[in-house]
Design an enzyme around this catalytic site. Structure first.
Site, PDB file in Angstrom:
ATOM      1  N   ARG A 218       0.784  -1.167  -0.057  1.00 47.54           N
ATOM      2  CA  ARG A 218      -0.023  -0.154  -0.074  1.00 47.54           C
ATOM      3  C   ARG A 218       0.792   1.194   0.100  1.00 47.54           C
ATOM      4  O   ARG A 218       2.026   1.181   0.435  1.00 47.54           O
ATOM      5  CB  ARG A 218      -1.008  -0.085   0.957  1.00 47.54           C
ATOM      6  CG  ARG A 218      -0.198   0.346   2.504  1.00 47.54           C
ATOM      7  CD  ARG A 218      -1.104  -0.155   3.763  1.00 47.54           C
ATOM      8  NE  ARG A 218      -2.380   0.589   3.585  1.00 47.54           N
ATOM      9  CZ  ARG A 218      -3.609  -0.387   3.474  1.00 47.54           C
ATOM     10  NH1 ARG A 218      -3.294  -1.582   3.315  1.00 47.54           N
ATOM     11  NH2 ARG A 218      -4.516   0.269   3.392  1.00 47.54           N
ATOM     12  N   GLY A 239       6.904  -2.169  -4.507  1.00 47.44           N
ATOM     13  CA  GLY A 239       6.824  -1.438  -3.307  1.00 47.44           C
ATOM     14  C   GLY A 239       5.890  -0.195  -3.176  1.00 47.44           C
ATOM     15  O   GLY A 239       5.090   0.262  -3.963  1.00 47.44           O
ATOM     16  N   HIS A 240       5.963   0.540  -1.860  1.00 45.48           N
ATOM     17  CA  HIS A 240       4.827   1.527  -1.639  1.00 45.48           C
ATOM     18  C   HIS A 240       5.023   2.722  -2.635  1.00 45.48           C
ATOM     19  O   HIS A 240       5.898   2.863  -2.903  1.00 45.48           O
ATOM     20  CB  HIS A 240       4.890   1.908  -0.116  1.00 45.48           C
ATOM     21  CG  HIS A 240       6.122   2.489   0.050  1.00 45.48           C
ATOM     22  ND1 HIS A 240       6.393   2.301   1.590  1.00 45.48           N
ATOM     23  CD2 HIS A 240       7.181   3.220  -0.272  1.00 45.48           C
ATOM     24  CE1 HIS A 240       7.729   2.960   1.811  1.00 45.48           C
ATOM     25  NE2 HIS A 240       7.943   3.396   0.690  1.00 45.48           N
ATOM     26  N   ASN A 241       3.755   3.340  -2.806  1.00 47.37           N
ATOM     27  CA  ASN A 241       3.747   4.654  -3.675  1.00 47.37           C
ATOM     28  C   ASN A 241       4.223   4.304  -5.141  1.00 47.37           C
ATOM     29  O   ASN A 241       4.084   5.346  -5.814  1.00 47.37           O
ATOM     30  CB  ASN A 241       4.541   5.670  -2.991  1.00 47.37           C
ATOM     31  CG  ASN A 241       4.192   6.038  -1.544  1.00 47.37           C
ATOM     32  OD1 ASN A 241       3.124   5.735  -1.201  1.00 47.37           O
ATOM     33  ND2 ASN A 241       5.380   6.599  -1.024  1.00 47.37           N
ATOM     34  N   SER A 259       8.010   4.462  -4.877  1.00 47.29           N
ATOM     35  CA  SER A 259       7.652   5.783  -5.393  1.00 47.29           C
ATOM     36  C   SER A 259       8.437   5.781  -6.785  1.00 47.29           C
ATOM     37  O   SER A 259       8.769   6.752  -7.404  1.00 47.29           O
ATOM     38  CB  SER A 259       8.471   6.845  -4.406  1.00 47.29           C
ATOM     39  OG  SER A 259       7.959   6.765  -3.256  1.00 47.29           O
TER      40      SER A 259
END
Length: 347
Positions: A218, A239-241, A259
């Protein structure tokens, strides 16, 4: 369904045969029967398919000028694609709606008619499951999860609270969607780590497929998004973002750090490693085991269409091959001659 039904849905041109011919399966030309479809996309395959027992053969326009009597022939510019789509349409569903006695479904969860919930599955509070979706045995659907229509969540998949799935999403066994991202803040004095808040969301758009034992985190404070039609192989980590574009392909053992963005139609082959805050442009192809350093951008600008990027750092494959050839020449040039080696041995 009838052959005409398939043509109405998929296009193509029926050049020979009965438009009312019943089709109930798709198979290789070696195994196809009278009510199966087979396809051919090469000269050798055309010859074999036309000699087979397949009742319907899909091939490119202008293949043979004559076709065997009694066989239905459909011409399509992309016969393999036509065959694949037809296979989905004629596939026999064994889906029987209902909730297994051992499943646990929260009282305020909204489960539409036509949903199958398998044994020992868990559906949390305020979750919403769309019509025609299958929840496999032992799957865990967290609180406030939204799953669209005609999705298939295979056994033991785990979908964390707040995750949203669109329609026709496939999540294979053991996949974990919406877990906390790997984000920590280090205390420069003590060296201890404190988790940065992982309270964002995960959105999976329509027609995405996620392979077995893959993980998608998330967002930290915002959102991770997997866009329409993306296909993720087994054992992939996002991974996140991150923002994964439409129709992207991520092959097994690829890892994408937080990211990062991957543009529409990009292909990341097996074991590709992407650092954080990386931008992969639309249509970029990264060969197996390639790597991209943190913060870098990889694009097709100035490259011919279809250029493959390779190596670490990733660069055009032709450049990598030239570099390797040069290194080989340098190594040979630096290698002592046989005469020198004999002289040294005698000293």
């Amino acid at each position: 369904m009838t052959l005409q039904d398939l043509i109405d849905e998929l296009g193509g041109n029926l050049v020979q045969g009965d438009k009312e011919w019943m089709v109930d399966g798709a198979n290789s030309h070696e195994k196809a029967g009278a009510f199966d479809i087979a396809f051919a996309d090469s000269d050798a395959a055309v010859t074999a398919a036309l000699k087979s027992n397949a009742g319907v053969v899909v091939l490119k326009p202008g293949a043979p000028t004559e076709y065997p009597h009694g066989k239905c022939i459909v011409e399509s510019d992309q016969p393999k694609l036509w065959f694949a789509k037809a296979a989905h349409l004629v596939k026999k569903s064994t889906h029987v709606a209902g909730i297994a006695h051992s499943a646990i479904v929260a009282q305020d969860a909204k489960v539409d008619q036509g949903v199958l919930v398998g044994p020992c599955a868990v559906i949390g509070m305020h979750a919403r499951i769309g019509d025609g979706t299958i929840i496999g045995a032992g799957a865990v659907i967290g609180e406030n999860v939204t799953i669209g229509m005609r999705c298939h969540i295979y056994p033991r998949a785990v979908i964390y609270p707040g995750t949203t799935l669109g329609d026709r999403v496939v999540v294979h066994a053991g996949a974990v969607l919406g877990a906390d991202g790997f984000g920590y803040v280090r205390d420069s004095v003590t060296g201890e780590y404190t988790q940065f808040p992982q309270q964002g969301t995960l959105t999976i758009e329509d027609d995405v497929e996620i392979g077995a034992n893959s993980t998608v985190d998330r967002g930290a404070l915002e959102e991770t998004r997997i866009r329409r039609g993306a296909k993720i192989d087994n054992l992939v980590h996002v991974g996140h973002n991150c923002d994964i574009g439409e129709n992207v392909i991520l092959v097994a053992l690829t890892g994408i750090s937080g990211s990062s963005t991957v543009g529409k139609g990009a292909v990341l082959a097996g074991q590709v490693g992407i650092g954080d805050h990386v931008h992969i442009g639309p249509g970029v192809i990264l060969g197996g085991q390639s790597g991209v350093f943190n913060g870098k951008t990889i694009s097709n600008e100035g490259q011919r269409p279809g250029t493959v990027m390779f190596g670490t750092p990733a660069r055009p494959l032709k450049q990598v091959l030239r570099e390797q050839a040069l290194l080989t020449k340098l190594a040979k040039a630096a290698r002592p001659s046989q005469k020198e080696e004999t002289s040294k041995a005698g000293e």
